[in-house]
Design a protein around this motif. Structure first.
Motif: not given
Length: 375
Positions: A95-104, A108-114
């Protein structure tokens, strides 16, 4: 984010009369072509304990990622979850059109795309996979392309999928792409096709084809779909969810193993029909909806890096969750475990199982990680 030590201990029951049987099987082959005999394993309804093997599978909930303090880390609609060799977790929010990145640890680290149509942007992203080199590949049906990213979000390349309607896909260490997609048969009918594509999508080889039954002005509640995953050496495990038959291909596309299992009787009752109509086919006139007498035997399929196969069935446990069948690399049915009604296994690697929960009791999408241990 929250953590839990809930443990699911799943015994592997031994039934001497129901032990998986491996037999040689001559596959269908075109005239004049010589092929090696294929190993077949036939399993009954109950898991078996392999002599000298482990007695049970422990599935331990380790991590839950939910509504974080940072608004950018919250999920709206989860569609896919993957984890890389460093344990970083990638969650695709359709829905938000992003990839959310988390560490192990779930931070939360970052988002990829929009959202958008430009390079590295998404319109209708449906699935992500990771390559052998931990590159992230996103399939976007809206923009009709596959986008390759580094783990830091840098766009590497994009491939157009405008010629096909890719549904699910995998990328091998050589860059080849497995994908199931809609196609037209020689007779002009609609079929689903499972193919292997070259890294640039310039050429392809059909691996399997499945007819798409249907009638005008009718809606089929459980049409057949391909379910598939990739083995550690780049082969493919695939099945059609309407029958409990799993095929394992080697990296060259040759069948090396066939796995059969006797499915549990799972009739669709009146309350099931009501739920199917209300939850999946709301707005479709009931008299135009074709609902079969029984649920399909397979819903989804995940292949671990150990080549164990996890099959999500439509069979429920006493708590309303769904039973998962586990097959070892030799194709033997060795264990079962449940996951919640809204929870789907997405990936298994390095002794971890990663899942997404479409909505919890509070309506919040979640990502979960479980530890897997054979004892």
């Amino acid at each position: 984010m929250r953590q839990s030590s809930r443990v699911l201990a799943i015994g592997m029951l031994a039934f001497l009369a129901e032990t998986a049987v491996a037999v040689p099987y001559p596959p269908d082959r075109p005239p004049g072509r010589q092929e090696e005999r294929v190993q077949v394993v036939r399993n009954s309804r109950k898991p078996v304990r392999i002599p000298g093997g482990p007695a049970r599978l422990l599935v331990v909930e380790e991590l839950t990622i939910d509504r974080g303090a940072d608004e950018s880390s919250r999920f709206s609609e989860l569609r896919s979850v993957q984890a890389d060799s460093q344990g970083r977790i990638y969650a695709l929010d359709g829905k938000d059109c992003v990839i959310r990145v988390f560490d192990s640890g779930g931070r939360f680290l970052r988002t990829i795309g929009q959202k958008g149509q430009g390079p590295g942007e998404f319109s209708t992203p449906g699935r992500i996979v990771l390559t052998h080199d931990d590159e992230i590949v996103a399939l976007d049906s809206g923009n009709r392309r596959m986008s390759y990213f580094k783990s830091d979000g840098t766009l590497i390349k994009e491939l157009s999928t405008a010629k096909w309607s890719f549904l699910r896909f995998r990328v091998t260490s050589r860059g080849d792409i497995y994908a199931d997609h809609a196609a037209v048969s020689d007779q002009g009918g609609l079929v689903l096709q499972l193919s292997r594509f070259s890294p640039d999508l310039a050429s392809s080889t059909a691996l399997a084809t499945e007819p798409r039954p249907g009638a005008p002005n009718r809606v089929m509640a459980f049409p057949p779909w391909f379910q598939h995953g990739m083995t550690h050496d780049g082969g493919l495990v695939w099945a059609v969810d309407s029958r409990y038959e799993i095929t394992v291909l080697d990296p060259d596309g040759k069948t090396r193993l066939k796995i059969f299992k006797v499915p549990e009787p799972n009739p669709i009752r009146a309350e099931d029909r009501k739920a199917i109509i209300e939850e999946e086919y709301k707005g479709v006139p009931p008299d135009a909806l074709d609902i079969p007498s029984h649920f399909p035997p397979i819903r989804t399929l995940v292949v671990a890096d150990t080549d164990h196969i996890f099959v999500r069935t439509y069979v429920r446990d006493k708590q309303g969750g769904f039973i998962h069948d586990v097959f070892d690399p030799q194709g033997r049915f060795v264990a079962q475990f449940p996951l919640g009604k809204e929870e789907f296994a997405m990936m298994a690697r390095d002794g971890k199982l990663y899942t997404l929960v479409r909505e919890d009791a509070e309506g919040i999408p979640l990502v979960k990680r479980y530890g897997l241990a054979w004892e």
